[in-house]
Design an enzyme around this catalytic site. Structure first.
Site, mmCIF file in Angstrom:
data_model
loop_
_atom_site.group_PDB
_atom_site.id
_atom_site.type_symbol
_atom_site.label_atom_id
_atom_site.label_comp_id
_atom_site.label_asym_id
_atom_site.label_seq_id
_atom_site.Cartn_x
_atom_site.Cartn_y
_atom_site.Cartn_z
ATOM 1 C CD GLU A 199 8.244 3.514 -3.730
ATOM 2 O OE1 GLU A 199 8.724 2.714 -2.752
ATOM 3 O OE2 GLU A 199 7.356 4.167 -3.444
ATOM 4 N NE ARG A 203 8.845 -0.187 -1.636
ATOM 5 C CZ ARG A 203 7.558 -0.251 -1.543
ATOM 6 N NH1 ARG A 203 7.385 -1.471 -1.104
ATOM 7 N NH2 ARG A 203 6.652 0.604 -1.412
ATOM 8 C CG ASP A 331 7.670 11.303 3.201
ATOM 9 O OD1 ASP A 331 8.101 11.409 1.997
ATOM 10 O OD2 ASP A 331 6.954 10.027 3.475
ATOM 11 C CD GLU A 468 5.285 5.575 7.197
ATOM 12 O OE1 GLU A 468 4.303 5.124 7.719
ATOM 13 O OE2 GLU A 468 5.660 5.207 6.089
HETATM 14 C C1 DMJ Z 1 8.062 2.814 2.805
HETATM 15 O O1 DMJ Z 1 8.257 2.659 1.401
HETATM 16 C C2 DMJ Z 1 9.007 4.049 2.982
HETATM 17 O O2 DMJ Z 1 9.031 3.936 4.474
HETATM 18 C C3 DMJ Z 1 8.770 5.351 2.315
HETATM 19 O O3 DMJ Z 1 9.636 6.594 2.926
HETATM 20 C C4 DMJ Z 1 7.551 5.961 2.740
HETATM 21 N N1 DMJ Z 1 6.389 4.910 2.390
HETATM 22 C C5 DMJ Z 1 6.467 3.551 2.616
HETATM 23 C C6 DMJ Z 1 6.196 3.138 3.990
HETATM 24 O O4 DMJ Z 1 4.906 3.654 4.388
#
Ligand code: DMJ
Length: 568
Positions: A199, A203, A331, A468
């Site tokens: 995270e 970010r 994912d 997404e």
């Molecule tokens: C984000 O922090 C990123 O896109 C991550 O890959 C998946 N989840 C969240 C947004 O939904």
């Protein structure tokens, strides 16, 4: 006239006399000085001249593009008018000459400002969200817009760092300057706190590096390098697969408290950021660490390219019987296989081979059609691949954009066809809800037991302002130029405006199925600013290539990084 002329002539001759006297005086005084006094004066004059030259050369050293934004509150028309201004100095101060139009130097990336009313509406939304964050949550991770408070996950001002590049792209000059100032004065990683590697990488590290790439402002690189160094202990496991968490102060890394394993998507979704950090610092250690993870996972056995969602950092092995999904915890493993290949200008063949094999695996094991309308979706495999579950997380709606990007980069046309089908299905997950907002999870009807193609369980009906599908809409718009994707995006944006906008920002909601009671959850995650609004802004541009996918690769948090080391 003559009188006037004479008078002037007399005045001039008197002035000349005075000047000559002054000169003679200065010369006399100079002669009276000792040798030592004279050489002191010479030194002072030389230093003064050199200083003037030094600052002159700084002034002409660079220009950044900014947007001339009036203090216009929420007025959507009150944005725009890009001008090139003199660069801010290292303290963020402007050195004058504002509004002077100059060419930006090659290494600073400029954006032209909004070109459409819809982009201005997105800027208005951003400002509304930012106003609430600034008032009630400034310096904290997330805004709680209803209780007028904040949430601290890591206590690192996530919303500020995550949205720096969004503000830069949108041209929000004042907001950007204030955010930069906060990063300069208050963002410190020298804190005794456990953080999640993934995270914080996507970010914060991604956010800092992206805005560094745009601005070449050293402040961001210094912060990013400090953070990168503090995250490195995660890789000191027996296998090299990183632990999920690390204490930024003690540098102690560990597995999550609730499990001995790391998430597969988390350990494989840090590579773009660490590689770019190596490129710009010239220190290969960051890239070496993450490449080792990619190589190790490449060598593991998979089910036609599909991976279980948990991996043990000490053994370096997947957890048997773990779920296979393109949703949570799986994912972005697939996303970064493709994007690493693109980032390195198609030089990591084993990664693109893994990606192609995985897409074949998806088509073979996970793709199904609904009854009665034949909507194509990507389901999950449970129990190590034995049981198929007709369930798709909203997170999976990043996939059509990724598939289209792969096809655009020369991969199979079949990838683009699957992308088209999934776009329709993801759109339906929004369009079939009375709020025009998709739920977190959708189930699909594959056996004809009900009349609907898809349904939502009560516990899955929330919407967290996720990005997404908007990401995929933007990618598809850029690659095809088809304005239908803009129309779809606008409908979804109206859903956000109608049901998630509150007095002090935007909020996650608990129920997309009931417009009369959406059950606001009082949380605005940083990705709403970083991703959702950024993608909407890009989507609504007249120029599909406002951020060119042949030049930039976006990390999974929508932070653009350059393709190729030469562009770094
Ligand atoms: C984000 O922090 C990123 O896109 C991550 O890959 C998946 N989840 C969240 C947004 O939904």
């Amino acid at each position: 006239m003559v009188w006037l002329y004479d008078h002037v002539a007399v005045d001039v001759s008197q002035e000349n006399l005075l000047e000559r006297r002054k000169c003679i005086n200065v010369k006399r005084q100079w002669k009276r000085l000792s040798k030592c006094q004279k050489s002191c004066l010479y030194t002072v004059i030389t230093i003064a001249i050199l200083t003037v030259f030094y600052y002159k050369s700084f002034d002409s050293g660079g220009a950044v593009i900014t947007v001339d934004v009036d203090k216009g509150g929420d007025d959507p028309d009150n944005v725009g008018n890009q001008v090139l201004e003199e660069p801010n100095d290292v303290n963020g101060n402007n050195n004058g000459n504002s509004n002077q139009v100059v060419e930006p130097p090659n290494n600073v990336i400029a954006f032209p400002g909004p070109s459409t009313a819809k982009q201005k509406a997105v800027i208005k939304a951003f400002r509304h969200a930012w106003k609430g964050y600034r008032q009630f949550a400034w310096g904290h991770d997330h805004l709680k817009p209803i209780s007028e408070g904040y949430n601290d996950w890591f206590g690192l001002g996530l919303s500020i760092v995550d949205s720096l590049d969004t503000m830069y792209i949108m041209g929000l000059k004042e907001e950007y300057a204030e955010a930069r100032d906060w990063v300069d004065k208050h963002l410190t990683f020298d804190v005794n706190r456990d953080v999640n590697l993934f995270e914080v990488t996507i970010r914060i590290l991604g956010g800092l590096l992206s805005v560094y790439h745009f601005t070449k402002d050293d402040l961001y690189l210094k912060k990013a390098t400090d953070l990168g160094d503090r995250l490195m202990p995660c890789f000191e496991s027996d296998s090299g697969v990183p632990y999920s968490d690390v204490n930024l102060f003690t540098h102690k890394a560990h597995a999550p408290k609730w499990s001995p394993d790391s998430s597969t998507s988390e350990v494989t979704t840090i590579q773009l950021e660490f590689r770019y950090l190596s490129w710009v610092t010239g220190d290969p250690k960051y890239e070496t660490a993450v490449l080792k993870v990619s190589r190790l996972i490449h060598a593991l056995e998979k089910k036609d390219g599909l991976v279980p969602i948990f991996i043990n950092a000490n053994t370096g092995q997947f957890r048997s019987y773990a779920t296979v999904t393109l949703g949570a915890r799986g994912d972005s493993y697939y996303e970064y296989l493709l994007k690493q290949w693109i980032q390195t200008e198609k030089s990591l063949d084993y990664l693109v081979n893994d990606y192609v094999e995985a897409v074949d695996g998806i088509r073979k094991h996970l793709v199904r059609k609904t009854v009665p309308n034949g909507f194509v979706f990507v389901g999950e495999l449970l129990g190590g691949g034995k049981d198929f579950k007709p369930k798709m997380d909203h997170l999976t709606c990043y996939l059509p954009g990724t598939l289209a990007l792969g096809a655009h980069n020369g991969l199979s046309r079949a990838h683009a066809d699957l992308a088209d089908d999934l776009m329709t299905t993801c759109y339906q997950t929004y369009a079939q809800q009375p709020t025009f907002l998709a739920p977190e999870i959708t189930y699909f009807n594959i056996q004809g037991e009900t009349s609907n193609d898809m349904y939502v369980k009560a516990n899955d009906a929330h919407n967290l302002l996720r990005p997404e599908f908007i990401e995929s809409l933007w990618v598809m718009y850029q690659l095809t130029g088809n304005a239908t994707y803009q129309d779809w995006g606008w409908q979804i944006f109206q859903g956000f405006e109608n049901y998630t906008r509150v007095l002090n920002g935007y909020t996650s909601i608990g129920n997309v199925r009931n417009p009369a009671n959406v059950r606001p959850k009082d949380m605005m995650e940083s990705f709403f600013l970083s991703e959702t609004l950024k993608y909407l802004y890009l989507l609504f541009s007249d120029d599909p290539k406002l951020l060119d996918l042949d030049k930039f690769v976006l990390n999974t948090e929508a932070h653009p990084l350059p393709i190729g080391r030469n562009r770094a």
